[in-house]
Design an enzyme around this catalytic site. Structure first.
Site, PDB file in Angstrom:
ATOM      1  N   LYS A  73      38.862  87.529   8.600  1.00 50.07           N
ATOM      2  CA  LYS A  73      39.037  87.928   9.613  1.00 50.07           C
ATOM      3  C   LYS A  73      39.818  88.662   9.144  1.00 50.07           C
ATOM      4  O   LYS A  73      40.567  89.037   9.103  1.00 50.07           O
ATOM      5  CB  LYS A  73      39.652  86.268   9.833  1.00 50.07           C
ATOM      6  CG  LYS A  73      40.406  86.533  11.551  1.00 50.07           C
ATOM      7  CD  LYS A  73      41.580  84.978  11.595  1.00 50.07           C
ATOM      8  CE  LYS A  73      41.914  85.064  12.726  1.00 50.07           C
ATOM      9  NZ  LYS A  73      42.603  83.810  13.236  1.00 50.07           N
ATOM     10  N   SER A 149      41.543  80.136  16.498  1.00 49.26           N
ATOM     11  CA  SER A 149      41.052  82.495  17.084  1.00 49.26           C
ATOM     12  C   SER A 149      40.432  82.774  16.279  1.00 49.26           C
ATOM     13  O   SER A 149      40.056  84.026  16.089  1.00 49.26           O
ATOM     14  CB  SER A 149      42.528  82.759  17.051  1.00 49.26           C
ATOM     15  OG  SER A 149      43.029  82.558  15.237  1.00 49.26           O
ATOM     16  N   SER A 173      43.323  77.566  13.993  1.00 46.80           N
ATOM     17  CA  SER A 173      42.190  78.176  14.022  1.00 46.80           C
ATOM     18  C   SER A 173      41.349  78.330  13.047  1.00 46.80           C
ATOM     19  O   SER A 173      41.133  79.232  12.800  1.00 46.80           O
ATOM     20  CB  SER A 173      43.666  79.730  14.313  1.00 46.80           C
ATOM     21  OG  SER A 173      43.652  80.117  15.349  1.00 46.80           O
TER      22      SER A 173
END
Length: 448
Positions: A73, A149, A173
């Site tokens: 990420k 997210s 997330s």
């Protein structure tokens, strides 16, 4: 191919890291223009894969993820790729001389890092509709969000762009996008995976964990990312055990109420599968859940503003309008609000501790509704339209407030052709419990 399969085949010389990495990069080249899961592809990935293959040929000792293509990420610092946190507030991205702690561990385990994945800006949202770099699209239905997210990570794994990914989770997330995309997402116990080198959203609640296609793969990645060799072996053994675990499962109305009909049907079907297999199911109540959910928003807002305040004030245009507006609302919070949120955190920790004296694992929904369209800001639950942020954090943020390990696995039954997440939550440090229960359910689902 799963991570487990890849590790075994690479070690046996039946597959090569170069082959797997090349396949992942080709898949990214073909699919990323539509899905927008990656913000940066590692130009050194194939060279790293060649080094991995040379190590195999030389008979060197191999790590637990040797040669496996993994994505990261883009809120986690990497020395060979820029880190943007999905925002222009860091210019073209941060490039530093060292990796984040979790990246260092992955490299030591032999993983090949193939790129950095898209996310909701600054990890401050649950849709990955990124206002700077464009939205990530759900590979199961490109007209829908992938969740967030860590949406780019889940979309990449679900679409075969690499065999696993690393996400972060502050109010859900990792689990939210895993549920939206039909992947496995694990939020470990608070502090188990080192967050050093991860751009924070809320240090009190931030977690780092894996997103994979199977529970065994999640256990393998967790072992590389955290813990001792003994812990890693215990997590993998829990996930690979073939017999049904003799564990007590708790069913709490919080994770079964106010669900969209298709989601509720899929989750209740999963509960019936546990009951039919002989698991003991007990109805339980966790004290302080409402207060904990509200408090998680206060803590996240206050701590995010504290970290990003200088960038917000000096370069407001570097943060997208929606995220900027949400962050600016935190100026209205008071010290009393923050203290009350901490009190709610202590209350829910005590509530969970009491329940885990009765049961070993809580079982329920990960999300109350299916992923909305890219332009939608709410989801329909019963007769109400509920804001996506409120709806998608409700069943997830409470585990962050208590620092508990929580795993989302796909339900056997889908809803309108889309995946539904089943969430498993256990006491602090009991990753082995959620992995054992999740892996059993995963195998049972495939057998039926």
């Amino acid at each position: 191919m799963t991570i487990r399969d890849a590790v075994r085949r690479i070690a046996a010389g039946e597959a090569s890291s170069v082959g797997l990495t090349s396949e992942a990069l080709a898949r990214i080249a073909a699919r990323n223009p539509e899905l927008n899961a990656f913000l940066h592809v590692n130009r050194r990935a194939e060279a790293d894969a060649r080094r991995a293959d040379r190590a195999v040929a030389a008979g060197r000792r191999l790590g637990s993820l040797h040669g496996v293509p993994i994505s990261i990420k883009d809120i986690i610092l990497t020395r060979d790729m820029p880190t943007t946190a999905g925002s222009r507030s860091f210019g073209d991205g941060l490039v530093g001389p060292v990796d984040a702690a979790v990246v260092r561990r992955l490299r030591r385990a032999g993983a090949v890092l193939i790129g950095k994945t898209n996310l909701h800006e600054l990890a401050m949202g649950v849709t990955t509709v990124n206002e700077h770099f464009g939205p990530t699209r759900n590979p199961r239905d490109p007209a829908r969000v992938p969740g967030g997210s860590s949406g780019g990570s889940a979309a990449a794994v679900a679409d075969g762009m690499g065999l696993g990914s690393v996400g972060t989770d502050t109010r859900g997330s990792i689990r939210i996008p895993a549920a939206c995309c039909g992947a496995v997402g694990l939020k470990p116990t608070y502090g188990l995976v080192d967050t050093e080198g991860v751009i924070p959203l809320s240090p009190s609640l931030d977690h780092v964990g894996p997103i994979t296609t199977t529970v065994v793969d999640a256990a393998l990645m967790l072992g590389a990312m955290a813990g001792t060799p003994r812990q890693a072996a215990r997590w993998l053994a829990a996930a690979e055990a073939r017999e049904r675990p003799t564990l007590r499962l708790g069913v709490c109305d919080w994770w079964l109420s106010d669900l969209a009909p298709g989601v509720e049907a899929a989750v209740r079907d999963a509960l019936q599968a546990f009951a039919d297999a002989g698991f003991e199911l007990r109805e339980v109540t966790v004290e302080g859940l409402v207060e904990a959910h509200l408090g998680s928003g206060v803590i996240t807002g206050a701590e995010a503003l504290a970290f990003h305040q200088q960038r917000l004030e000096q370069n407001p245009e570097g943060i997208g309008p929606r995220v900027r507006a949400r962050m600016q609302k935190a100026y209205d919070l008071t010290a009393v609000d923050y203290v009350r949120a901490q009190e709610a955190q202590a209350m829910v920790m005590a509530g969970f501790a009491a329940v885990f004296r009765e049961v070993d694992c809580l079982v329920g929904a990960t999300l109350p509704a299916l992923p909305p369209g890219l332009e939608e800001t709410s989801v329909r639950i019963g007769e109400r339209d509920v804001p996506v942020l409120e709806a998608f954090t409700r069943l997830n943020a409470v585990a962050n407030m208590a620092g508990l390990p929580a795993l989302s696995v796909p339900c056997a039954q889908q809803a309108d052709g889309l995946p539904v997440g089943l969430q498993l939550i256990a006491a602090p440090g009991r990753e082995d419990v959620v992995l054992a229960v999740g892996a059993w359910y995963e195998r049972a689902s495939r057998e039926t």
